[in-house]
Every structure is written in C-alpha cells, then in structure tokens.
Write an enzyme that holds these catalytic residues in place. Structure first.
Site, PDB file in Angstrom:
ATOM      1  N   THR A   1      58.733  32.243  25.284  1.00 10.03           N
ATOM      2  CA  THR A   1      59.142  31.944  23.911  1.00 10.03           C
ATOM      3  C   THR A   1      60.453  31.165  23.885  1.00 10.03           C
ATOM      4  O   THR A   1      60.745  30.494  22.902  1.00 10.03           O
ATOM      5  CB  THR A   1      59.339  33.255  23.112  1.00 10.03           C
ATOM      6  OG1 THR A   1      60.057  34.171  23.943  1.00 10.03           O
ATOM      7  CG2 THR A   1      58.019  33.867  22.710  1.00 10.03           C
TER       8      THR A   1
ATOM      9  N   ASP B   1      67.222  32.967  31.321  1.00 15.82           N
ATOM     10  CA  ASP B   1      67.713  33.587  32.561  1.00 15.82           C
ATOM     11  C   ASP B   1      69.222  33.380  32.740  1.00 15.82           C
ATOM     12  O   ASP B   1      69.963  34.311  33.063  1.00 15.82           O
ATOM     13  CB  ASP B   1      66.969  33.002  33.776  1.00 15.82           C
ATOM     14  CG  ASP B   1      65.468  33.063  33.605  1.00 15.82           C
ATOM     15  OD1 ASP B   1      65.009  33.836  32.736  1.00 15.82           O
ATOM     16  OD2 ASP B   1      64.756  32.327  34.310  1.00 15.82           O
TER      17      ASP B   1
HETATM   18  C1  GLA Z   1      61.196  31.508  33.585  1.00 15.61           C
HETATM   19  C2  GLA Z   1      62.150  30.539  32.886  1.00 15.61           C
HETATM   20  C3  GLA Z   1      62.618  31.130  31.553  1.00 15.61           C
HETATM   21  C4  GLA Z   1      61.447  31.597  30.694  1.00 15.61           C
HETATM   22  C5  GLA Z   1      60.492  32.474  31.509  1.00 15.61           C
HETATM   23  C6  GLA Z   1      59.227  32.828  30.758  1.00 15.61           C
HETATM   24  O1  GLA Z   1      61.878  32.662  33.967  1.00 15.61           O
HETATM   25  O2  GLA Z   1      63.246  30.266  33.699  1.00 15.61           O
HETATM   26  O3  GLA Z   1      63.409  30.192  30.876  1.00 15.61           O
HETATM   27  O4  GLA Z   1      60.776  30.504  30.132  1.00 15.61           O
HETATM   28  O5  GLA Z   1      60.114  31.844  32.728  1.00 15.61           O
HETATM   29  O6  GLA Z   1      59.519  33.648  29.679  1.00 15.61           O
END
Ligand code: GLA
Length: 391
Positions: A38, A174
C-alpha cells in the site's frame, strides 16, 4: 544489542586512529503488521521496528576516501566520495554508496570515513536488512559530519538511494520505520502525507512472533515492479472515470471500487481490490488496537493474507503453509505473510502463554512437510535508528 566492544576492537585493529570524530550507531529491521503493498499507492501501513539491527562504528578521515569493512562477510571495500558508481561485485556496498551519493546530492558536504558494521538481521528474509543498512549509514555519516537532517528527510534520502543507486523501486515504509520506530509502539504511517502516529503495541498477554520460511525471495524484484505498473493502470482507470481527485489507489473507496470493478480487466481488478481493501483493513486495525481489541486485529491480519495470496498473488506455498499451520495452533489470533512476498517471513499475533508450544509445533510440522527448519523470532516493537554510547 550486539557486542560493541568486539566491534571496537576489530575497528582499532583494522584502521589507524585519525584522531577525528568517532561514533557508533544502530538501525533496526522491521516487520509489517498490516498494510502490504500500500505504501507506493500513497496508502497506509502499520510496521514496527524489531529487536534485530545493524550496528556501525565509524571515524572521519582527513580525505575523501571511504573504507568499509563488513564483519559478516569479512570483506572490505574502499572508494572515493568523488566517484560514486554502483558496483557489480560486492553489491552490498551499493546501499552505502547510494546513501552517500544522495546526501551529497541534497547539498550536504561529506568528509571521508572508516566504517565497520555487523548485522543480525537475516538477509533476503523480508525483514528489511537493506533499509537498515541504508539508515545506519545515513545516521553515521550525518552525525560524524555534524549535519542536521531530520528523521523523515533521512528516510526519504535512503529510499532515493535504493531507487536511484541500487535500482529497486521500493516504497517508503521500510526506511521510515527503521528511522522512526519506537519501543513498544507500532508506527501507523500515512505514506502520502508522511505523517505517522504511534500505536501502543505492548500488552502483557500478546506477542509478535516472526516465522522465517527460509525461502529466498526470488521473483521479488521483477514481480514487485509489475505490481506497481498494474496499480498505475488501475489508478489511470479510476482517474478516467472519477476525475482528477483520484491520484492514487488510496483515493478510491471500497464503494467506488465495487461500482466499477466489472469494467476493470483481470488481473488489474484483483490488484486494485487488494490495495483498496488493505488500506481499509489498516485503518480498521488501528482503531481495534487503540481499543485493545487484539482479536479483531488478528482477524484483519488473516484477511490481509487471503487478499495477498488470492488477489495480489505475492505469496508462495511455504508462506501459505506457515500461515495455515499457525492458524491451526491454539492461542494464535492472526497470521499473515509480511513484506514484499514470494518468500521471506510470516508475522503472527499470539497469546504469550502459547508461544513455546507454537514454536515447537511449527518447527516440527514445517520441517516435516518442506524439509526446511524455519527460524522463529519473538520480538517486541523496538527503537528506531540511534546513537550508541562508545566507551
Ligand atoms: C518492500 C518494500 C516496501 C513495501 C513492501 C510491501 O518491503 O521495500 O516499500 O512496498 O515491500 O508492502
């Protein structure tokens, strides 16, 4: 906390003391409780930092060279801040170089440094070891060079490093939570406005347990980019129908989706349904947690997994197995895959008194069926990136 004394000893053996500013820093990995795929749709996410981290020790140099020693891989890389070009070998160094590149591009001056780091975040497990490496590098360089960069700006800078230098089109989640995580709280992030709210996540009765399927996330990059394109197509469709108020899937309500879904081609309709319903689940989940209603939250986690499996199609057999096994255990309120998918980890919400039974049983059953011993981590929400005290 990993052994800082040991790190200091190795640092002193490797590098001559420059007599300049020295410091130690750490940044955690993360687990996402709900709100998957999202963030790049301007939506909502609810991750927390975990009690696994990267610790970096650094000292400024008098020149523009950077020497980095990765204790885990026992390798050293050296480069000049005037010549930052992505490497084809030792690609781990690209995360650090990318961050330094973005700091400089943002107009901040940097001096060279000697750096050493160690990590206990499993790699390729979907617990954001790369974001932690970016964030700890940013914090180290910012503090050693006495720069003023706020945590949200730092998170964006690290995301740009991954997008531009490493070449992965990740969202902001993240890096954001690795910078801003707080002990005992999950972070409810609004990825459009870059706001966040702290959601208390400490309860004597419940605990977050992470199960690592040990399946490396093979397809992740190409499929991740494909999902982003599919979301873009869905957004264009809704902008066309509903006007310019639709800038991202975040702007489409569940009712609007239902009204138009039959006109959307497959698999775009299912991709959109996942994102739109997941945003709703995050918001409902946050309300449930605020009221201390953990079982309602657990139920939303289960729904999130179904949506990721059937509509967004980013799960895999082993993750589905871990979720099914978990849900057949006593004391489990919720279970779902976490992170980008195609392998990596599941996140489980469990009544504390059942944790030992849960661990034993999942270890046995998963091993029996797949031949793989899963790793299981029990964690509370941890603090985000921070300065450590050097003795
Ligand atoms: C990875 C990406 C995040 C996010 C997740 C899925 O971890 O780095 O930014 O998009 O996938 O939620």
């Amino acid at each position: 906390m990993q052994d800082l004394n040991k790190l200091q000893k190795i640092f002193d053996e490797k590098f001559t003391d420059t007599g300049l500013t020295k410091g130690a820093f750490s940044a955690p990995g993360r687990v996402n409780l709900i709100g998957e795929h999202t963030d790049y749709n301007d939506g909502f996410v609810l991750p927390m930092a975990i009690e696994k981290e990267i610790v970096m020790l650094g000292q400024l140099r008098n020149d523009r060279r950077v020497r980095i020693f990765d204790l885990g891989y026992n390798t050293e890389i050296s480069f000049s801040l005037d010549k930052l070009i992505p490497l084809r070998k030792n690609t781990w160094a690209n995360y650090l170089m990318g961050v330094m590149d973005e700091i400089q591009k943002a107009g901040y001056p940097l001096q060279g440094a000697n750096l050493i780091f160690i990590s206990n975040i499993p790699k390729g497990a979907g617990l954001s070891s790369s974001a932690a490496l970016e964030v700890v590098t940013a914090l180290t360089m910012v503090k050693l060079n006495l720069l003023e960069i706020k945590p949200v700006e730092m998170a964006h800078l690290c995301q740009r490093a991954e997008n531009n230098f490493v070449g992965v089109a990740c969202g902001i989640m993240d890096q954001y939570v690795s910078c801003l995580g707080q002990k005992n709280y999950a972070l409810f992030i609004d990825c459009r406005f870059n706001d966040y709210d702290l959601i208390p996540f400490k309860d004597r009765n419940y605990q977050i347990v992470i199960c690592n399927s040990k399946i490396q996330r093979g397809l992740v990059d190409s499929e991740y980019n494909r999902r982003r394109e599919e979301c873009k197509r869905a957004t264009d469709f809704f902008t066309h129908r509903l006007g310019s108020k639709i800038r991202a899937l975040r702007d489409v309500t569940v009712e609007e989706f239902k009204q138009y879904q039959e006109y959307l081609p497959e698999p775009i309709a299912r991709r959109a349904r996942h994102v739109i319903s997941e945003n709703y689940r995050v918001q409902t989940g946050v309300q449930a947690l605020r009221k201390g209603n953990f079982s309602a939250f657990g139920q939303l986690m289960i729904e999130s997994h179904h949506s990721l499996k059937n509509d967004y199609e980013v799960s895999c057999t082993e993750l589905d197995l871990l979720v099914d096994l978990a849900l057949s255990e006593e004391g489990v309120l919720g279970a779902r895959m976490t992170g980008a998918g195609f392998g990596g980890c599941t996140v489980n919400l469990i009544e504390r008194s059942y944790i030992n039974c849960f661990k034993k049983s999942i270890q046995n059953e998963y091993k029996k069926i797949t031949g793989i011993s899963p790793d299981i981590y029990v964690t509370l929400p941890a603090e985000g990136a921070k300065v450590l005290e050097l003795r």
